[in-house]
Design a protein around this motif. Structure first.
Motif, PDB file in Angstrom:
ATOM      1  N   SER A   1      51.153  28.537  30.986  1.00  0.00           N
ATOM      2  CA  SER A   1      51.115  29.180  32.295  1.00  0.00           C
ATOM      3  C   SER A   1      50.813  28.191  33.412  1.00  0.00           C
ATOM      4  O   SER A   1      51.215  28.399  34.562  1.00  0.00           O
ATOM      5  CB  SER A   1      50.057  30.293  32.296  1.00  0.00           C
TER       6      SER A   1
ATOM      7  N   ARG B   1      51.681  39.160  32.820  1.00  0.00           N
ATOM      8  CA  ARG B   1      53.121  39.185  32.558  1.00  0.00           C
ATOM      9  C   ARG B   1      53.406  39.402  31.083  1.00  0.00           C
ATOM     10  O   ARG B   1      54.445  39.970  30.722  1.00  0.00           O
ATOM     11  CB  ARG B   1      53.759  37.866  33.028  1.00  0.00           C
TER      12      ARG B   1
ATOM     13  N   GLN C   1      47.737  37.342  37.265  1.00  0.00           N
ATOM     14  CA  GLN C   1      49.124  37.799  37.303  1.00  0.00           C
ATOM     15  C   GLN C   1      49.960  37.162  36.200  1.00  0.00           C
ATOM     16  O   GLN C   1      50.768  37.831  35.553  1.00  0.00           O
ATOM     17  CB  GLN C   1      49.731  37.495  38.671  1.00  0.00           C
ATOM     18  N   ARG C   2      49.744  35.866  35.965  1.00  0.00           N
ATOM     19  CA  ARG C   2      50.503  35.193  34.910  1.00  0.00           C
ATOM     20  C   ARG C   2      50.122  35.733  33.534  1.00  0.00           C
ATOM     21  O   ARG C   2      50.987  35.875  32.656  1.00  0.00           O
ATOM     22  CB  ARG C   2      50.257  33.681  34.982  1.00  0.00           C
TER      23      ARG C   2
ATOM     24  N   PRO D   1      46.281  34.610  40.973  1.00  0.00           N
ATOM     25  CA  PRO D   1      47.522  34.115  40.342  1.00  0.00           C
ATOM     26  C   PRO D   1      47.395  33.963  38.828  1.00  0.00           C
ATOM     27  O   PRO D   1      48.354  34.216  38.089  1.00  0.00           O
ATOM     28  CB  PRO D   1      47.734  32.751  41.015  1.00  0.00           C
TER      29      PRO D   1
END
Length: 333
Positions: A121, A62, A58-59, A55
Motif C-alpha cells: 500500500s 479497499r 482508505q487503502r 489515506p
C-alpha cells in the motif's frame, strides 16, 4: 448385533464405504481451511492524527472484509493494544513515514502478511516502511513451529487417555483420577520439552505446564464423556470432533481470523483452538486475553468429567433397583 456377527459381504461393504467417507471428511477438514486462508476482519490498528491516517485507512478498506481497523491516538496506545491482544499489529503514521508494529508471537504468518500488505500500500508513495516487532516470537523458534505442532500431540494424548479409561472399564472417581493424573503428567512433559529443552515457549514454566495440562484434560474429558453417553462409539465421536475439526480449525499455524467462516469461530470453541490461544497468552503476553480460552477449556473439562460421574451414578442406581424389583412376589390369578 455386533459387527462380527454380520455376513462377510456386509462387513466388506462397510469397509469399502467407510474408509472413503473418513478420507473425504479428513481432506475437507484439513484442506478446506488451508486452501482458503486469507484475512477476514483481521484486527489491525491505525495510529496518528486523523488527517494523516485517513489515506491509510482508505487503502486498507479497499480490501473489503480483510481488516477490522481500530483507531488509536498515538503509537503508545497502539503498542498497548497489541500487548493486550486487541489487534495483531498497527500502522503508525509519523512525519518520517509509516511505521508498522507487528507481533510475531501472536502469529508469525499474520506478521508477515501485514508487512507485505502495508509495503504494497505504501509502494506508490515511495516512502519505506519501518517494521517494529512489539511482541517477538521465541528466538529459538521464530516461526512458531513448535507451538503450532504441539496441537496434534496434545489432542492425541487426550484422545488416548479418554479411550484408555473407557476401554479399561474405569468409572466414576477412578476414571476422573486417571484422567486428571494423566493430564498433569502430559503438561509437565510438554513444558519440559517445549520450554526447558527446545526453548521455544517462554513464560512462567508452571503457567505453561498448566495450560498444556488443562488442554489435555479438556480433550480427554470430552472423549470419556462421549463414551459414557454413547458407549465405545463415543470414542470415535469424540476423536473425530477433536482431531478432525479441532485440530485444523484451531488456527494455530495462522490465526482464527485467517480461516474461512465459520471454521475460525468453531475452532476457538473446541479444546485445541482454545489451548493454542491460551498458550500464546501465558507465554508471550503475560496472560492478556487468557480468560476466554481458559473458560472454554474449563467448561469442556467440567462437562466431560461431570458426564463420567453422572453416568456412573445412574448405572449404580439402575443396578440397585433391578435386584429389588426382581424380588417382588408375582401376583396370582
Amino acid at each position: 448385533m455386533s459387527p462380527s456377527s454380520l455376513p462377510p459381504h456386509r462387513r466388506i461393504a462397510a469397509v469399502v464405504v467407510l474408509i472413503p467417507v473418513v478420507v473425504a471428511l479428513a481432506l475437507w477438514a484439513f484442506a478446506w481451511p488451508a486452501a482458503r486462508t486469507a484475512p477476514r476482519d483481521l484486527p489491525l490498528g491505525v495510529a496518528g492524527p486523523a488527517a494523516a491516517t485517513a489515506p491509510v485507512e482508505q487503502r486498507l478498506e479497499r480490501r473489503e472484509g480483510a481488516f477490522a481497523v481500530h483507531r488509536y491516538a498515538d503509537e503508545a496506545a497502539a503498542r498497548d493494544a497489541i500487548e493486550q491482544r486487541e489487534v495483531y499489529g498497527a500502522v503508525v503514521v509519523t512525519e518520517q513515514g509509516p511505521r508498522l508494529l507487528t507481533a510475531s508471537a501472536a502469529s508469525p504468518a499474520v506478521a508477515q502478511l501485514l508487512q507485505e500488505a502495508v509495503a504494497r500500500s505504501a509502494a506508490g508513495s515511495g516512502t519505506p516502511v519501518t517494521t517494529v516487532d512489539v511482541a517477538p516470537a521465541a528466538e529459538r523458534d521464530p516461526r512458531g513451529a513448535v507451538l503450532n505442532t504441539s496441537v496434534l500431540p496434545l489432542a492425541l494424548a487426550g484422545v488416548g487417555a479418554g479411550s484408555a479409561v473407557t476401554l479399561l472399564g474405569l468409572r466414576g472417581i477412578r476414571a476422573v483420577a486417571a484422567l486428571a493424573g494423566s493430564a498433569v503428567l502430559v503438561g509437565a512433559v510438554a513444558a519440559a520439552l517445549t520450554q526447558s529443552w527446545l526453548e521455544a515457549v517462554p513464560g512462567n514454566w508452571w503457567a505453561v505446564a498448566g495450560t498444556f495440562s488443562l488442554t489435555a484434560l479438556a480433550v480427554a474429558a470430552a472423549v470419556a464423556g462421549c463414551a459414557a453417553l454413547l458407549g465405545r462409539a463415543g470414542i470415535g465421536v469424540g476423536g473425530l470432533l477433536v482431531v478432525l475439526l479441532g485440530n485444523p480449525f484451531s488456527g494455530a499455524s495462522s490465526a482464527p481470523e485467517m480461516l474461512p467462516e465459520p471454521a475460525g469461530a468453531i475452532g476457538q470453541w473446541l479444546p485445541p483452538g482454545a489451548g493454542v490461544s491460551l498458550l500464546r497468552s501465558v507465554s508471550f503476553f503475560d496472560g492478556a486475553a487468557a480468560v476466554g480460552p481458559a473458560l472454554t477449556l474449563t467448561w469442556w473439562a467440567a462437562l466431560g468429567l461431570g458426564t463420567v460421574l453422572l453416568a456412573d451414578a445412574l448405572r449404580e442406581r439402575t443396578g440397585k433397583a433391578a435386584p429389588a424389583s426382581a424380588r417382588e412376589p408375582a401376583t396370582v390369578g
